[in-house]
Design an enzyme around this catalytic site. Sequence first.
Site, PDB file in Angstrom:
ATOM      1  CB  SER A  71       2.789   1.814   6.322  1.00 25.49           C
ATOM      2  OG  SER A  71       1.520   1.516   6.767  1.00 25.49           O
ATOM      3  CG  ASP A 104       0.316  -4.072   2.778  1.00 28.98           C
ATOM      4  OD1 ASP A 104       0.873  -3.565   1.787  1.00 28.98           O
ATOM      5  OD2 ASP A 104      -0.480  -3.450   3.505  1.00 28.98           O
ATOM      6  CG  HIS A 155      -0.570   0.292   2.488  1.00 28.18           C
ATOM      7  ND1 HIS A 155      -0.247  -0.678   3.409  1.00 28.18           N
ATOM      8  CD2 HIS A 155      -0.354   1.474   3.115  1.00 28.18           C
ATOM      9  CE1 HIS A 155       0.125  -0.110   4.530  1.00 28.18           C
ATOM     10  NE2 HIS A 155       0.084   1.189   4.388  1.00 28.18           N
TER      11      HIS A 155
HETATM   12  N1  ARG Z   1      -4.607   0.522   7.391  1.00 27.65           N
HETATM   13  C1  ARG Z   1      -3.325   0.529   6.747  1.00 27.65           C
HETATM   14  C2  ARG Z   1      -2.710   1.927   6.856  1.00 27.65           C
HETATM   15  O1  ARG Z   1      -3.233   2.754   7.520  1.00 27.65           O
HETATM   16  C3  ARG Z   1      -3.411   0.083   5.342  1.00 27.65           C
HETATM   17  C4  ARG Z   1      -4.080   1.017   4.397  1.00 27.65           C
HETATM   18  C5  ARG Z   1      -4.107   0.599   2.961  1.00 27.65           C
HETATM   19  N2  ARG Z   1      -5.003  -0.516   2.748  1.00 27.65           N
HETATM   20  C6  ARG Z   1      -6.314  -0.413   2.421  1.00 27.65           C
HETATM   21  N3  ARG Z   1      -7.009  -1.498   2.318  1.00 27.65           N
HETATM   22  N4  ARG Z   1      -6.911   0.737   2.229  1.00 27.65           N
HETATM   23  O2  ARG Z   1      -1.910   2.384   6.088  1.00 27.65           O
HETATM   24  N1  GLU Z   2      -1.176   1.359   7.530  1.00 27.18           N
HETATM   25  C1  GLU Z   2      -0.616   2.429   8.292  1.00 27.18           C
HETATM   26  C2  GLU Z   2       0.384   3.326   7.565  1.00 27.18           C
HETATM   27  O1  GLU Z   2       0.198   3.745   6.464  1.00 27.18           O
HETATM   28  C3  GLU Z   2      -0.003   1.822   9.491  1.00 27.18           C
HETATM   29  C4  GLU Z   2      -1.070   1.438  10.362  1.00 27.18           C
HETATM   30  C5  GLU Z   2      -1.182   2.371  11.505  1.00 27.18           C
HETATM   31  O2  GLU Z   2      -1.733   3.475  11.376  1.00 27.18           O
HETATM   32  O3  GLU Z   2      -0.669   1.937  12.532  1.00 27.18           O
HETATM   33  O4  GLU Z   2       1.357   3.770   8.088  1.00 27.18           O
END
Ligand code: ARG
Ligand code: GLU
Length: 708
Positions: A642, A220, A84
């Site tokens: 991330s 991921d 991502h």
């Molecule tokens: N929750 C993760 C973050 O905050 C992954 C986000 C990307 N993935 C998604 N399914 N939108 O970055």
């Molecule tokens: N998916 C998140 C990012 O882009 C990390 C998840 C979080 O917020 O801890 O950094």
Amino acid sequence: MKRFVTLLAAAFMALPLCHADEGMWIPMLLGRNEADMQAAGMHISAEDIYDINHASLKDAVVLFGGGCTGEFVSNEGLLLTNHHCGYSYIVQHSSVANDYLTNGFWAMKREQEIPCPGLSVTRLVRMEDVTERVLNGVNNTTSEADRARIIKKNIATITEEAVQGTHYRAVIKPFYYGNQYFMYINEVFTDVRLVGAPPSNIGKFGGDTDNWMWPRHTGDFSMFRVYADNNTPADFSSDNTPYQPLKHLEISLRGVDEGDFTFVFGYPGTTRRYVTHDAVDLAANVENPVRIALRDIRLQHYNDAMRHSPAQRLKYASRVASIANGWKKWQGETLGIERLHGVEQKLAQEAAFQKWTEGHKEYRQVLQQLENNYDHLRDVELEWVYFNEALMASDFMNRTMKMWRIGNSSDQMAIESAAAALLDENETYFADFETHSPVDEAIFIETFLYMWSHGFAPYVKEDNAESVQNMLERTYRKSILNNPKKLTKLLRGSSRKLHDYCASSKDPAISLLRNAYEYSYSDAKRKTYATADENIQRLMRIYVKGVMEMYPDSNFFPDANLTLRVTYGHVEGFKPKDATYYTAYSTIDGIMEKENAAIYDYRVEPRLRSLYEHKDYGPYANQKGEMPVAFIATNHTTGGNSGSPVLNADGQLVGINFDRCWEGTMSDLLFDPAYCRNISLDIRYCLFIIDKFAGARHLIDEMTLVER
Ligand code: ARG
Ligand code: GLU
């Protein structure tokens, strides 16, 4: 009085202020945590992690782009980060005919690696405490305006001096609300190329359905390579050669077990650990619900469109991922704060602080003043949430904004280049739709109606929902923005004419935006906000200083500010709700359990299924013969982490951080060791996909694998 007494009682329950595993620590000061980390199981030293005289782990960890982390895993600049994080670059190089996003991409030779203009990778060379020099000339009686001016001037001098004669860049950032300042000397690489990405049904398996959730089965990760000229940063050139980092990470094939020590080394973006009850209340109970409701509307329309056409899926994929990401996180955050009685907890801590100020007069007013300033801030802030999440939700209004800016400009060159940009943009925009996009129109109308019905668009003269809706429909259809022929003619014509059109009231969309903007961003509101915000910053500086004085034996971590940090904890499951326990790792079996050809997010690549059926896991299975996919641990992380390396007690790579568990997403404000877990990709699954699934063995051969 009664309230005060209960608060006081609660205050004692609310101590201590920091919980085990909470904290995002400054690498340079890690000596302070070393004993604790070793007691928790770490075998290496703080200097192995951060050292400026010898290569250390920090040389393998980089800021990826503007908001993710990456790590070097070979001495030829090979970099791992999340799928991502690489997403927009993968999308950028994808088309319906050549769809890397859906099918994956693997460079089997160096020449096939794809340059990514605009992507940079930043390595920290060293950091330094520059508090004294930054605050030189500031004292207790300096006004805030003078303080800001002096600090700005000092920072300019210090940074300029620090990088003179080098290719380095220096930034200075405030910590603890400006009680301390650190300088970062960085090296920024701009020739970064895409090397590999799994297909979406691996790299984004579970999609937005599983996002922020455990159990998780998302592969991921994506891979890039940094190129340089003589090992020095340089813009893209085919003559550049792979960068040789001072250090790259060893990869452990041993994996992790429940209870194992791990640490995460990366660039957490923002936390607000020290804010008062007002800020917690504002986020959880005022802003989050509005943002969530408005994004519900957008998501519903985009998702419908994406289900019906592959072209629209590509078109909206990146945008929907980001809209859905915040939407879901805020829901978890608000629930988590409610569960923890976050506002009451803060009130209790504040009551204890207030009591302490009886012996520390200089702090006696600070909480009351904070509260007063939040009273001013709250309404304006909500107003702006509406403006950004409702009014600016559609492409239509974003494009209108560009026209309106032309009307506000008197610089002919700027007008001409804005017109050229709009002409360019129109080409792709109108390619898919004859005159307008029904999805965009629906979003424009529905989000606006929501805002209007909540009283946040009083500048509209229509007084019932039906006539507001009619007005919006007229606006959408009559505006020149949805008339490609006329618009093109106007944009190609004289810049004088264009300017006059945009500055006039001829276009209903431009007029609507102007009214909205003049209402929401009136001088009075801006001034109210700026004053309150400035006061809050100043008061927080004082309050946080007080809190640190009140608990002199505590090691307080500074809030995340997109600087390199270390956070540590243990691999550990948790109990998200009654009668449910989540174990600490997931396996490929879970992917097959979730498989559902009818649900886009749960489609499984036939090749992956076949590897699974033959248990063809190569050397990457765990001791039980299972193929692990992801694991959770108690490391305190946030957005920006991330792609961060997750390291074991010996400092070897065991995972790539990519998310948090939904039940613990309030950890940006309040950490709860019972619920807060970071989610990491098991490095063995990543290697398995590269090697067994993609057949990109040459990439594995570059890495340094450490056998069991
Ligand atoms: N929750 C993760 C973050 O905050 C992954 C986000 C990307 N993935 C998604 N399914 N939108 O970055
Ligand atoms: N998916 C998140 C990012 O882009 C990390 C998840 C979080 O917020 O801890 O950094």
